[in-house]
Enzyme design. Structure first.
Site, PDB file in Angstrom:
ATOM      1  N   GLY A 265      -8.614 -13.046  -7.451  1.00  0.00           N
ATOM      2  CA  GLY A 265      -8.121 -14.121  -8.282  1.00  0.00           C
ATOM      3  C   GLY A 265      -7.088 -13.650  -9.283  1.00  0.00           C
ATOM      4  O   GLY A 265      -6.371 -12.668  -9.057  1.00  0.00           O
ATOM      5  N   HIS A 266      -7.030 -14.338 -10.410  1.00  0.00           N
ATOM      6  CA  HIS A 266      -6.010 -14.090 -11.427  1.00  0.00           C
ATOM      7  C   HIS A 266      -6.172 -12.711 -12.058  1.00  0.00           C
ATOM      8  O   HIS A 266      -5.188 -12.008 -12.291  1.00  0.00           O
ATOM      9  CB  HIS A 266      -6.115 -15.187 -12.486  1.00  0.00           C
ATOM     10  CG  HIS A 266      -5.027 -15.189 -13.501  1.00  0.00           C
ATOM     11  ND1 HIS A 266      -3.701 -15.408 -13.175  1.00  0.00           N
ATOM     12  CD2 HIS A 266      -5.049 -15.003 -14.848  1.00  0.00           C
ATOM     13  CE1 HIS A 266      -2.962 -15.366 -14.271  1.00  0.00           C
ATOM     14  NE2 HIS A 266      -3.750 -15.116 -15.293  1.00  0.00           N
ATOM     15  N   PHE A 267      -7.402 -12.323 -12.342  1.00  0.00           N
ATOM     16  CA  PHE A 267      -7.681 -11.007 -12.931  1.00  0.00           C
ATOM     17  C   PHE A 267      -8.189 -10.076 -11.830  1.00  0.00           C
ATOM     18  O   PHE A 267      -9.378  -9.735 -11.762  1.00  0.00           O
ATOM     19  CB  PHE A 267      -8.678 -11.134 -14.086  1.00  0.00           C
ATOM     20  CG  PHE A 267      -8.068 -11.722 -15.331  1.00  0.00           C
ATOM     21  CD1 PHE A 267      -7.185 -10.990 -16.103  1.00  0.00           C
ATOM     22  CD2 PHE A 267      -8.376 -13.009 -15.715  1.00  0.00           C
ATOM     23  CE1 PHE A 267      -6.616 -11.533 -17.251  1.00  0.00           C
ATOM     24  CE2 PHE A 267      -7.818 -13.564 -16.868  1.00  0.00           C
ATOM     25  CZ  PHE A 267      -6.936 -12.821 -17.635  1.00  0.00           C
TER      26      PHE A 267
END
Length: 294
Positions: A265-267
């Site tokens: 995901g984003h992180f």
């Protein structure tokens, strides 16, 4: 074991915290974090790379352990974040370095590159946008509306991003194995953006985000002119900066290395650290081992 040093510097009157590791004189890598976190997002990446590289990861002004001057007397903007970051790198004597950018770190890194193009020798973008392609409309529509017209209703829509549920979503959305993500990440980030004065700082940066896409044409011209080596290692499940943002780098940099990580995901570092470390080490090794231009 690689030692990581936790240090402070005063830049333009502001105390800036940074993590530093690796041999001075080795190829330098500057890690620039995103919202709503700090250099803490690189706590595992720094020692994993510092055997060969000189790694510096600052908390940007207003984040983590760095100073957060009041919005009453300080104009919060991405220009300001870049000013302070450039001042820190100058103090540390970093004249030539690679940048690793994520989320907010991307517009700061792009400003560093456009201000001093010769300083940036390579780029690693981990879910850090440089093209309109990457903006997922459902996430960004409230941000653009707030920038265009900061009414109370539009402000309320973006203020929700400061809440615990929204921050948890940033960490877990699109992650195939969410139990690999440490819950301390979102609880600590939420605690930090909930400190007195932080709401006004973050709202000002939300409004200022609209100044970033107008920089893209100059950034793309720099890409085309220099063919700077670039690695995009991207969580494929990110619904903030979508995978199209990673693929777009190839438009101006045909030799860009683009790796979309399934289940990330984003992180991405929270769930796929080993994947990112392998990609970054391989990329930077190729950059620094390539023959010098004649």
């Amino acid at each position: 074991m690689v030692e990581v040093h936790h240090r402070y510097a005063t830049v333009d009157g502001h105390q800036i915290f940074y993590r530093e590791s690796g041999p001075v004189g080795a190829p330098a890598l500057v890690l620039l974090h995103g919202y709503p976190t700090s250099s803490r997002m690189f706590r595992h990446l720094v020692p994993a790379l510092a055997d060969r590289f000189h790694v510096v990861a600052p908390d940007m002004l207003g984040f983590g352990r760095s100073a957060a001057p009041s919005a009453d007397g300080f104009r919060w903007s991405f220009d300001a974040l870049a000013d302070v970051t450039a001042g820190l790198l100058d103090q540390l004597g970093l004249r030539r370095y690679a940048i690793y950018v994520q989320d907010y770190g991307a517009p700061v890194g792009w400003r560093l590159a456009l201000r001093d193009p010769a300083a940036v020798e390579a780029v690693i973008s981990q879910n850090g946008n440089a093209y309109d392609d990457g903006f997922v409309p459902g996430f960004w529509a409230p941000v653009w509306a707030y920038a265009d017209d900061p009414t109370p209703d539009h402000e309320a829509a973006v203020r929700a991003a400061l809440g615990l549920d929204a921050i948890r979503w940033q960490y877990l959305h699109g992650v195939a194995e969410p139990d690999r993500v440490d819950p301390d990440t979102w609880t600590q980030d939420h605690a930090e953006v909930s400190r007195p004065g932080q709401e006004r700082i973050q709202l000002a940066l939300f409004r200022d985000y609209a100044t970033n896409p107008p920089l893209y044409p100059d950034l793309h011209a720099w890409f085309r002119a220099t063919q700077v080596p670039l690695l995009a290692v991207w969580g494929a499940g990110d619904d903030i900066f979508g995978p199209a943002g990673a693929r777009a780098f190839a438009r101006d940099l045909p030799d860009a290395e683009i790796h979309l990580v399934p289940g990330g995901g984003h992180f991405l570092l929270e769930s796929h650290l080993d994947t990112v470390v392998g990609d970054v080490r391989g990329f930077l090794t190729r950059v620094h081992d390539r023959p010098a231009a004649a």
